[in-house]
Design an enzyme around this catalytic site. Structure first.
Site, PDB file in Angstrom:
ATOM      1  N   ASP A 155       0.822  -1.210   0.000  1.00  0.00           N
ATOM      2  CA  ASP A 155       0.000   0.000   0.000  1.00  0.00           C
ATOM      3  C   ASP A 155       0.863   1.271   0.000  1.00  0.00           C
ATOM      4  O   ASP A 155       2.096   1.207   0.001  1.00  0.00           O
ATOM      5  CB  ASP A 155      -0.958  -0.027   1.191  1.00  0.00           C
ATOM      6  CG  ASP A 155      -2.339   0.515   0.861  1.00  0.00           C
ATOM      7  OD1 ASP A 155      -2.468   1.328  -0.070  1.00  0.00           O
ATOM      8  OD2 ASP A 155      -3.298   0.138   1.566  1.00  0.00           O
ATOM      9  N   ASP A 210      -9.612   3.386  -3.877  1.00  0.00           N
ATOM     10  CA  ASP A 210     -10.346   2.218  -3.384  1.00  0.00           C
ATOM     11  C   ASP A 210     -11.756   2.151  -3.960  1.00  0.00           C
ATOM     12  O   ASP A 210     -12.451   3.162  -4.072  1.00  0.00           O
ATOM     13  CB  ASP A 210     -10.458   2.262  -1.855  1.00  0.00           C
ATOM     14  CG  ASP A 210      -9.146   1.925  -1.169  1.00  0.00           C
ATOM     15  OD1 ASP A 210      -8.140   1.721  -1.869  1.00  0.00           O
ATOM     16  OD2 ASP A 210      -9.140   1.870   0.079  1.00  0.00           O
TER      17      ASP A 210
END
Length: 390
Positions: A155, A210
Site C-alpha cells: 500500500d 479504493d
C-alpha cells in the site's frame, strides 16, 4: 456522476492519454502473473475485523465450495494483521487476532493446496496505523519468505513524501533477493500513473482509488482502468481494485456487469465477500467458467471500450484463438438495444462468426457485420464472437 452527464469527458480524456503515452513493454521478471491473479482478500468485507479463525474458515470454504477448482488460488490478508516490531526490527503479528503467528497460518493454507498472501505499506505505517515497511524492506521480505508467503499487497499510506517510483522498487528488489517467488501487488492508487512505470516493478498495480460497493464506484473504476489498457500484459496487470460481488450494495445484474468488465479488462480477480456464507447468485457469478476464461486467456490483451453512444457502450478484447470477447454495456437506468459492429472489434464486416452468450452459456447466432441485443439497465450482454474460419 459527471461522466454520466457528459460522456464526451471520457472520450476526450482517453484520446488525450492514448495519443500522449507510449507503451511500456518491460515487465517484472519474477515468473509470476502470466495471467491475472485469482483469489480472495479480506478487506472489502472484513476491513480490520480479521482473525486466524476467519482466514482458516475462508480457506476451508474455498475447498468445500469448490472455488479452488475455478482458478482461485490466493488467500490474502489485508491490513491489520501486524502489531509491532521486536528489538531486531522483525514485524510481529497481532497476538490477539493471530495467536499462532503467520507462518502457522500460511502452512494451513498451503496444506489445502492454496497460496497465501499478506499486506504491508511503502510507508512508516499502514493505512490503519500498523507497522509499515519503509526502511524495513529487506527485513520484511526475508520475514515473509521465511513464513512461506506467496503474495504481497503493498500500500501507499504515510509515505514520508518520497516518490513511489523510489519506494516501490526497493521492495521489489528485497522480495527478489529472498529466492522465493512472491507475487508483488502494487497498491499506489494510480497517483503517479503507475501503468507507465510499474510494469518493471510489480506484477499488478492499482490504477484507481479504493472501490466501494456501489454502481457509481464500480463503473468509475472501470473507466479509470480503461485508460491504461495498452500497458497491461503477461507478467503485469492494471488493477481497478478488488471485487465487491456478493457484498450487497449492488444488484445481481450490476454484479454481473462488475465481474464481466473485470474479466474483459484482465483485472485481478480477488473475491471480496465472505465466501463462508455467499449465496447462490454470488457463487454463480464468481464461477462463470466462460467469463473467467476470457480473463485468463493466454494472449493477455486487456479489453477496452471501442464504441460509445451516450450511455450505451461496446467493449472488446482479442483472444488467443482468434475470437473476440465482447461486452454490450448499458449504463442507463432503462433497458436499451445495443449493437456491436464487427469493424469496432476489429473484425472484417464480411466475416461470418458464431456468437456465443457467456452468461446464457449458449450459441445465439451465426452472422456477419454486427450483432444486436437488448441489455438491461446497468447490465451487460457478454459474447464470445468466433470467426467461422477458425
Amino acid at each position: 456522476d459527471s461522466h454520466m452527464t457528459w460522456p464526451m469527458d471520457r472520450v476526450v480524456s482517453q484520446l488525450f492519454l492514448l495519443c500522449s503515452l507510449t507503451s511500456v513493454a518491460l515487465s517484472e521478471d519474477n515468473g509470476l502473473g502470466r495471467v491475472p491473479q485469482m483469489g480472495w482478500n479480506s478487506w472489502n468485507h472484513f476491513g480490520c475485523r480479521i482473525s486466524d479463525d476467519i482466514i482458516r474458515q475462508t480457506t476451508d470454504a474455498f475447498i468445500t465450495s469448490g472455488l479452488n477448482k475455478f482458478g482461485y488460488r490466493y488467500v490474502n490478508i489485508d491490513d491489520c494483521w501486524a502489531a509491532s516490531r521486536d528489538s531486531n526490527g522483525i514485524v510481529q503479528a497481532d497476538p490477539t487476532a493471530f495467536p499462532k503467528g503467520i507462518a502457522d497460518l500460511a502452512n494451513y493454507v498451503h496444506s489445502k493446496g492454496l497460496l497465501f498472501g499478506v499486506y504491508s505499506d511503502a510507508g512508516n505505517k499502514t493505512c490503519a496505523g500498523r507497522p509499515g515497511s519503509l526502511g524495513y524492506e529487506t527485513n520484511d521480505a526475508q520475514t515473509y519468505a521465511g513464513w512461506g508467503v506467496d503474495y504481497l499487497k503493498y500500500d501507499n499510506c504515510n509515505d514520508n513524501g518520497i516518490d513511489p517510483k523510489v519506494r516501490y522498487p526497493v521492495m521489489r528488489d528485497a522480495l527478489n533477493k529472498t529466492g522465493r517467488p512472491i507475487f508483488f501487488s502494487i497498491c499506489e492508487w494510480g497517483v503517479e500513473f503507475p501503468a507507465t512505470w510499474a510494469p518493471e516493478v510489480g506484477n499488478s498495480w492499482r490504477t484507481t482509488g479504493d472501490i466501494s460497493d456501489s454502481w457509481s464506484s464500480m463503473i468509475t473504476r472501470a473507466d479509470q482502468n480503461n485508460l491504461w489498457a495498452q500497458f497491461a500484459g503477461p507478467g503485469g496487470w492494471n488493477d481497478p481494485d478488488m471485487l465487491e460481488v456478493g457484498n450487497g450494495g449492488m444488484t445481481t445484474t450490476e454484479y454481473e456487469t462488475h465481474f464481466s468488465l473485470w474479466c474483459l479488462m484482465k483485472a485481478p480477480l480477488l473475491i471480496g465477500t465472505d465466501v463462508r456464507t455467499m449465496n447462490n447468485d454470488t457463487f454463480r457469478i464468481l464461477t462463470n467458467i466462460e467469463v473467467i476464461a476470457v480473463n485468463q486467456d493466454s494472449k493477455g490483451v486487456q479489453g477496452r471500450m471501442v464504441n460509445m453512444t451516450g450511455d450505451l457502450e461496446v467493449w472488446s478484447a482479442p483472444l488467443s484463438d482468434g475470437a473476440f470477447a465482447v461486452i454490450l454495456l448499458n449504463r442507463a437506468d432503462t433497458a436499451a438495444s445495443i449493437t456491436a459492429w464487427w469493424k469496432d472489434l476489429p473484425l472484417d464486416p464480411n466475416t461470418a462468426a458464431t456468437v456465443r452468450d457467456l452468461w446464457q452459456h449458449q450459441d445465439v447466432d451465426v452472422t456477419k457485420g454486427s450483432v444486436t441485443a437488448d441489455v438491461a439497465a446497468h447490465g451487460v450482454v457478454m459474447y464470445r464472437i468466433t470467426p467461422a474460419s477458425l
